[in-house]
Design a protein around this motif. Structure first.
Motif, mmCIF file in Angstrom:
data_model
loop_
_atom_site.group_PDB
_atom_site.id
_atom_site.type_symbol
_atom_site.label_atom_id
_atom_site.label_comp_id
_atom_site.label_asym_id
_atom_site.label_seq_id
_atom_site.Cartn_x
_atom_site.Cartn_y
_atom_site.Cartn_z
ATOM 1 N N VAL A 55 0.824 -1.211 0.000
ATOM 2 C CA VAL A 55 0.000 0.000 0.000
ATOM 3 C C VAL A 55 0.860 1.265 0.000
ATOM 4 C CG1 VAL A 55 -1.685 1.346 1.311
ATOM 5 C CG2 VAL A 55 -1.962 -1.132 1.112
ATOM 6 N N PHE A 56 1.871 1.302 0.839
ATOM 7 C CA PHE A 56 2.610 2.548 1.032
ATOM 8 C C PHE A 56 3.934 2.613 0.266
ATOM 9 C CE2 PHE A 56 0.063 1.955 4.946
ATOM 10 C CZ PHE A 56 -0.766 3.059 4.807
ATOM 11 N N ASN A 67 -7.490 -6.851 -5.290
ATOM 12 C CA ASN A 67 -8.060 -5.599 -5.794
ATOM 13 C C ASN A 67 -8.224 -4.572 -4.682
ATOM 14 O OD1 ASN A 67 -8.167 -6.597 -8.386
ATOM 15 N ND2 ASN A 67 -10.335 -7.124 -8.316
ATOM 16 N N ASP A 68 -8.630 -5.038 -3.492
ATOM 17 C CA ASP A 68 -8.752 -4.119 -2.358
ATOM 18 C C ASP A 68 -7.396 -3.495 -2.027
ATOM 19 O OD1 ASP A 68 -11.482 -4.487 -1.987
ATOM 20 O OD2 ASP A 68 -11.241 -6.034 -0.452
ATOM 21 N N VAL A 69 -6.368 -4.322 -1.976
ATOM 22 C CA VAL A 69 -5.036 -3.830 -1.626
ATOM 23 C C VAL A 69 -4.515 -2.880 -2.700
ATOM 24 C CG1 VAL A 69 -2.633 -4.493 -1.240
ATOM 25 C CG2 VAL A 69 -4.490 -5.850 -0.221
ATOM 26 N N GLU A 70 -4.704 -3.254 -3.965
ATOM 27 C CA GLU A 70 -4.232 -2.370 -5.036
ATOM 28 C C GLU A 70 -4.966 -1.034 -5.015
ATOM 29 O OE1 GLU A 70 -3.927 -1.884 -9.874
ATOM 30 O OE2 GLU A 70 -4.472 -3.849 -9.061
ATOM 31 N N ALA A 71 -6.276 -1.080 -4.808
ATOM 32 C CA ALA A 71 -7.048 0.167 -4.753
ATOM 33 C C ALA A 71 -6.532 1.069 -3.636
ATOM 34 C CB ALA A 71 -8.529 -0.141 -4.548
ATOM 35 N N LEU A 72 -6.277 0.492 -2.471
ATOM 36 C CA LEU A 72 -5.743 1.283 -1.363
ATOM 37 C C LEU A 72 -4.373 1.852 -1.703
ATOM 38 C CD1 LEU A 72 -6.843 -1.025 1.588
ATOM 39 C CD2 LEU A 72 -7.749 1.245 1.063
ATOM 40 N N GLN A 82 -1.410 6.699 -2.587
ATOM 41 C CA GLN A 82 -0.421 7.427 -3.376
ATOM 42 C C GLN A 82 -0.938 8.821 -3.700
ATOM 43 O OE1 GLN A 82 0.362 5.907 -7.321
ATOM 44 N NE2 GLN A 82 2.311 6.988 -7.489
ATOM 45 N N VAL A 83 -2.194 8.905 -4.133
ATOM 46 C CA VAL A 83 -2.799 10.212 -4.401
ATOM 47 C C VAL A 83 -2.977 10.990 -3.100
ATOM 48 C CG1 VAL A 83 -4.847 11.381 -5.295
ATOM 49 C CG2 VAL A 83 -3.980 9.345 -6.454
ATOM 50 N N PRO A 102 -12.034 -0.553 -4.010
ATOM 51 C CA PRO A 102 -12.055 -0.296 -5.456
ATOM 52 C C PRO A 102 -13.090 0.750 -5.867
ATOM 53 C CG PRO A 102 -11.835 -2.645 -5.064
ATOM 54 C CD PRO A 102 -12.148 -2.003 -3.733
ATOM 55 N N GLU A 103 -14.227 0.788 -5.173
ATOM 56 C CA GLU A 103 -15.230 1.808 -5.489
ATOM 57 C C GLU A 103 -14.732 3.195 -5.095
ATOM 58 O OE1 GLU A 103 -19.307 -0.879 -5.044
ATOM 59 O OE2 GLU A 103 -18.449 0.120 -3.287
ATOM 60 N N TRP A 104 -14.044 3.292 -3.988
ATOM 61 C CA TRP A 104 -13.438 4.563 -3.577
ATOM 62 C C TRP A 104 -12.413 5.004 -4.623
ATOM 63 C CZ3 TRP A 104 -10.007 4.908 1.482
ATOM 64 C CH2 TRP A 104 -9.592 6.244 1.666
ATOM 65 N N TRP A 105 -11.579 4.081 -5.075
ATOM 66 C CA TRP A 105 -10.593 4.402 -6.095
ATOM 67 C C TRP A 105 -11.265 4.845 -7.388
ATOM 68 C CZ3 TRP A 105 -6.514 6.385 -7.716
ATOM 69 C CH2 TRP A 105 -5.920 6.065 -8.939
#
Length: 206
Positions: free
Chosen positions: A55-56, A71-76, A81-82, A192-195
């Protein structure tokens, strides 16, 4: 990683393959709808700590996981990053810390509490109200569709802290029920929805 494509030659993530695709997402997810104050469910806090290097630090996942978790981890990873530049307020609550404190493994529990404590402001003006609202929502009729009283309390905490999004990985007992929670003044989103809400505008900060 499955949500976005890494361009090795450019050394960056490719979020869109065409301007038309990007424009369509901008229309689908307006800038005004980007989450501004986010409350993290306990399961999201667990992911942030367990997969912190991914994540970081954008390190590859060090263990095999199923597609949903990946997918959850990638989205986070993309969101944080943003978020390093955008600086969205991220919150947890005293109830969150209580749940983290129930983690059986002592080392993992210490890591979770160390991270979670950073997201809780015990002196915050909204904290007493958020704690009280959480307790009240346990028995509120408009949260009765959620089978777990702890979920009702955490969502109440999030509303009391004036968050506009409650981010959770609990698809089975929270996301599945969110259509029955439309009276609540908060959106329930998976990572993923947040992303998806952030992605069309990520270029403003990356």
């Amino acid at each position: 990683m499955a949500l976005e494509q890494w361009d090795e030659s450019r050394g960056k993530w490719v979020l869109y393959r065409s301007q038309a695709e990007a424009s369509a997402d901008c229309a689908r997810y307006p800038y005004a709808d980007i989450p501004r104050r986010i409350f993290l469910d306990t399961n999201v806090l667990n992911l942030l700590v367990r997969y912190s290097s991914t994540v970081f630090e954008q390190a590859p996942l060090s263990m095999p996981v199923d597609e949903t978790r990946a997918n959850d981890v990638e989205a986070l990873m993309h969101i944080f990053q943003v978020g390093q530049r955008m600086g969205w307020p991220i919150y947890a609550s005293e109830k969150s810390l209580y749940e983290l404190d129930q983690t059986p493994d002592a080392d993992q529990r210490a890591e979770l509490l160390a991270y979670g404590t950073q997201l809780v402001d015990p002196e915050g003006e909204d904290v007493p109200f958020a704690n009280d609202l959480g307790r009240r929502l346990i028995d509120a009729p408009f949260t009765a569709s959620l089978p777990d009283p702890a979920d009702r309390e955490l969502i109440g905490n999030a509303i009391g802290l004036d968050c506009d999004v409650f981010c959770t990985c609990d698809r089975r007992t929270i996301v599945k029920k969110r259509d029955q929670l439309r009276q609540l003044p908060i959106r329930i989103l998976t990572p993923p929805e947040w992303w998806s809400q952030v992605k069309p505008w990520a270029g403003l900060w990356l």
